[in-house]
Write an enzyme that holds these catalytic residues in place. Structure first.
Site, PDB file in Angstrom:
ATOM      1  N   TYR B 425      43.011 121.428  23.189  1.00 41.83           N
ATOM      2  CA  TYR B 425      43.608 120.871  24.424  1.00 41.83           C
ATOM      3  C   TYR B 425      45.067 121.300  24.636  1.00 41.83           C
ATOM      4  CZ  TYR B 425      44.811 116.322  21.890  1.00 41.83           C
ATOM      5  OH  TYR B 425      45.259 115.330  21.070  1.00 41.83           O
ATOM      6  N   GLU B 426      45.543 121.088  25.824  1.00 43.82           N
ATOM      7  CA  GLU B 426      46.860 121.605  26.269  1.00 43.82           C
ATOM      8  C   GLU B 426      46.944 123.123  26.134  1.00 43.82           C
ATOM      9  OE1 GLU B 426      48.285 119.546  27.890  1.00 43.82           O
ATOM     10  OE2 GLU B 426      47.395 117.744  27.053  1.00 43.82           O
ATOM     11  N   GLY B 427      45.859 123.811  26.421  1.00 45.53           N
ATOM     12  CA  GLY B 427      45.814 125.268  26.273  1.00 45.53           C
ATOM     13  C   GLY B 427      45.297 125.609  24.892  1.00 45.53           C
TER      14      GLY B 427
END
Lengths: 566, 566
Positions: B425-427
């Site tokens: 998550y978050e890239g």
């Protein structure tokens, strides 16, 4: 989850990479012709695709559970096990005298791998039974064999291994379960065993436990351990299970994965057991079973790697993203890197495992010490590298899925959770590494050097043709040889301090050797390109691993327990 | 699960490794004296030990669930979040004008790490809120700030990020959620968002969603995206939440871990939203939030690494096995290797993250472009290496436990399951690596070379004193420099083909730099010995990683999609 059995890949490895023709040329395995191999793998593959793969998720969602002392297995596992048994897949290597097919371990390994890809938690049941069959074939009396083997091979009964106790994990010698002679040739077994895979089930008419225990006058440690066969129900002379034995499942564990496999705490309260092998010689019999199981667990890892790879590739091919709408994320460089790494590592681990199985078959067929030394050398590498590859590939499979990988419905996470135990059971991978640098180099490195000689000779012979692949492989072999010499020249603590990176580095280099063979057999083909990827990008890992392996114990133990807690 | 906040280790890093004194010497952060640091970390550490750590297992066993459209959170999470809020820990870096403490991001990072060690699934709630606070501080109108910030900072309301849609994951530009002007300055937001961490809860009086959406006339891709603030309940002018907005939680995901964090599918049906920043400039505002969150997610990984390490060490110290009955398994070479690796890697990742936070603080305090370039360079490394370290250390923690590691009651497996998403998550970490070799080297490598210059100069200065440590670190810096030069000289596809191993190799070398600093600050002490372990045994990994990084795209794309499916 769909799964396609990689039959043609097995055929390629058999024919071009692991030298299976040597096996089928022996008298012992003369029946293992190419036609038989094709027929057996296709038939088993079909079972795995159609019957077993659909059970995987059901086992995860509906774990085996204990109800009023009875183990209730996951939905469909009953039918799954019956289908495995009816196909004859419980033990195709077993003695034909008792219903087996006498086929090579190499073929068993391929079948086991496919079952592991399809449904790991169920495959563990035949795997445990195979180990028991092999232990009984080697160490049991004819009477026991005649009574038990046909039932185990036919899948009417199931087999388990009982080693671990709460205070005796990797240190098997610390076990305290007691065996007292009953005076009639049987023994009364009393004690508690933990982590018993498939400790019970609700679909075979009997469950046969091989239990390590101590006789009353036994010396402490591993030299005072004997092996006993303890059936759940005591069979009469005709093999009809009768009276319930004094044993029970106390509880089942709640595990990170492998929910479909009931992992039991077993209690033996004066249960009737039969001695297998000689008194106080239980470790030897147990090692027959363990070596089989160690190869088998390495192959479990490879099976999960294959399953997780197919699953991730199918997702990536279906995932359209980016500017060119027709392209899938397989065109993104890092997704391609992940998928190619998964495939290349799975190839390396599979080749090592099948070469290990070939060595076992050649040992069986020829009795030659070189083959048994080769098999012994490769077994810890197969177990540790196979299971580590399963774990790494399954984790990469989660990553390929992006956010979907963390969602259980997708199935990627289950591969990752299920396979995690493969690095732990049947001897942790740390124990495998100690076995490699300890027992397996006690020949002064002879078996390792013989393998390295072969690897380097093959590389030399191919140098003119493929210098781009041969040079790095040959150089890596030299580094592995130097590190092996370092190991042989150093004491146990120094070797143990670098044992895990040594095993991993060994596997990296050996994997390159097999990739090179595949490239030479498939010039300008997919194996050639995958070999180039592995040799140029993955093989360089061996440099760091083998440098670590040669550091010795001083630096390591300089970090004291107080330092760790600081 | 017990947890001891590593306060003295943070102090050591602040004082001797990451140069925190530079931050406290600025006017902006003059209040961050050693006494304040000590007080803040001790107080937050106590909360984490006493209040949050006991919630970890409850969240796993009793996942957040959706009942008749209402999210019911895990037992104790309500009290846990209140305690975090009452301590002022939601956002200690936030603007004092709105109730924050204006303290440095470096201190926030230490506090966030401790909360992540104690209870990752709950810590995700303040982390999301911190990102929202920072986005509003930078991009919202004064009116919005005055209405929302005090509530978010006080923990009365919670903040979320809404980026992802089913067809738009890493490719944010593909999103289709619509924003239509209502004519009164507000917008009607319609669309579905997925993977919304803490999408709703049953203990804060409001939940504020930052939502990426497209205006009717927006161009395709990321340049047509705007950012909107969409509260669950629309506040009146006094900040009293009133009318329910037209949005709802459609479902919660069943995840591999992080069960205590409700991950929602959110549906917006003409929900009222307020534009944040300018029209079509949403990505810029979102990146403020994302950069904060990326640092935060890297730190989540480090927090889990610390928690898993403490947990494994406690188990190993209590596990007696082997011949000498008084000794624990920490005396086994491979267990010592595993524990030392966990500790050394956690140190490396923590030093990188805190150095990253120091760069952010110096950017805030001085506005100097060198600091902002340093922060930008380190952010993807912190995120990817921090999360990978969390995953690796937690998995090693499972392994240290042996069979117990696979049993859920032990708690080791939960660390491993919970932290897995941090690489996604978050890239994803693949996206972080592309950011590093793409955007972050677009300055021709200037920021990277400046960092390498500092690393090499420091090594040079210490060479006479500690050649055993300095030589390998200096050599590794040179290899990293050459690889960076290779990256700068090559096109995007070649760089992307090696981006993940490049980032990992960069982190390995940077970790050695910080270990060397620690050794010099603590001669003959625990940090010195740990540095020797890391530099001699772990650092050599960079050779294989950076060799891989320099291979280019040709070899990689030679393995075609057909080859992958072969």
């Amino acid at each position: 989850m769909t799964y396609r059995a990689p039959i043609s890949e097995f055929r390629f490895l058999f024919d071009h990479v692991v030298g299976f023709s040597q096996v089928s040329e022996t008298d012992r395995f003369a029946e293992a012709t190419p036609e038989t191999v094709e027929a057996v793998l296709s038939e088993a593959g079909k079972l795995c695709e159609d019957m077993l793969a659909p059970l995987q998720r059901a086992g995860d969602l509906h774990p085996a559970r204990l109800e009023n002392g009875v183990v209730r297995t996951s939905p469909g596992y009953d039918e799954g096990y019956r289908a495995i048994a009816e196909g004859g897949w419980i033990a195709i290597a077993a003695d034909p005298e008792y219903g087996g097919m006498g086929l090579p371990m190499t073929m068993t390994s391929a079948v086991n791998e496919m079952m592991s890809s399809a449904c790991l938690s169920l495959q563990l049941a035949p795997l445990m039974t195979q180990g028991q069959i092999e232990a009984l074939e080697h160490h049991a009396t004819d009477e026991i064999k005649a009574l038990y083997l046909p039932k185990l091979i036919a899948g009417e009964w199931m087999g388990t291994m009982n080693l671990t106790e709460p205070q005796a994990g990797s240190d098997v010698g610390a076990l305290t379960t007691k065996a007292t002679p009953n005076g009639d040739g049987t023994y009364a077994i009393t004690g508690q065993k933990i982590y018993i895979s498939w400790g019970d089930n609700d679909f075979t008419e009997n469950v046969c436990h091989l239990v390590l225990a101590r006789l009353p006058d036994a010396v402490p440690g591993t030299k005072g351990i004997s092996l006993f066969l303890v059936p759940k129900r005591i069979p009469d002379a005709n093999g009809i299970p009768g009276v319930a034995n004094s044993l029970k499942v106390v509880s089942l564990e709640h595990k990170m994965g492998l929910h479909g496999s009931p992992t039991a705490v077993m209690q033996y309260d004066g249960a009737t057991g039969w001695l297998i092998g000689k008194e106080n010689d239980g470790m030897r019999a147990m090692f027959t079973m363990m070596n089989n199981a160690r190869l088998g667990v390495g192959i479990q890892g490879i099976g999960v790697a294959e399953g997780a790879y197919q699953h991730a590739l199918a997702y990536a091919e279906g995932r359209k993203q980016g500017r060119t709408e027709n392209n899938s994320i397989t065109d993104h460089a890092d997704v391609r890197r992940m998928l190619a790494t998964m495939k290349a590592d799975t190839f390396a681990a599979r080749a090592i495992a099948l070469a290990n199985a070939v060595a076992i078959d050649m040992e069986t067929a020829t009795g030659h010490a070189d083959w048994s030394a080769r098999a012994a050398l490769l077994t810890p590498i197969t177990k540790a590298f196979g299971s580590d590859t399963g774990i790494d590939v399954a984790s990469t499979g989660v990553q390929v899925h992006g956010g979907m990988g963390f969602i259980e419905e997708t199935g990627a996470a289950q591969y990752s959770r299920d396979v995690r135990v493969a690095a732990i059971y049947e001897g942790t991978n740390g124990i495998q590494s100690m076995d490699l640098v300890g027992r397996k180099l006690m020949d002064g490195g002879e078996a390792a050097y013989r393998l390295l000689d072969e690897m380097e000779a093959e590389a030399e012979a191919a140098r003119a043709k493929r210098p781009d692949l041969v040079d790095p492989v040959w150089q890596a072999c030299e580094t592995l040889r130097e590190t092996t010499e370092w190991m042989v020249a150093h004491g146990a603590q120094d070797r143990f301090a670098g044992s895990v990176p040594y095993l991993r580095g060994f596997a990296r280099v050996l994997g390159a050797h097999f990739h090179l063979r595949a490239a030479l057999a498939d010039p300008d083909g997919p194996h050639d390109r995958l070999a180039a990827f592995y040799i140029h990008r993955i093989l360089p890992e061996h440099v760091g691993l083998l440098a670590h392996a040669r550091q010795g114990a001083e630096d390591l133990f300089a970090v004291s327990v107080d330092d760790l807690a600081a």
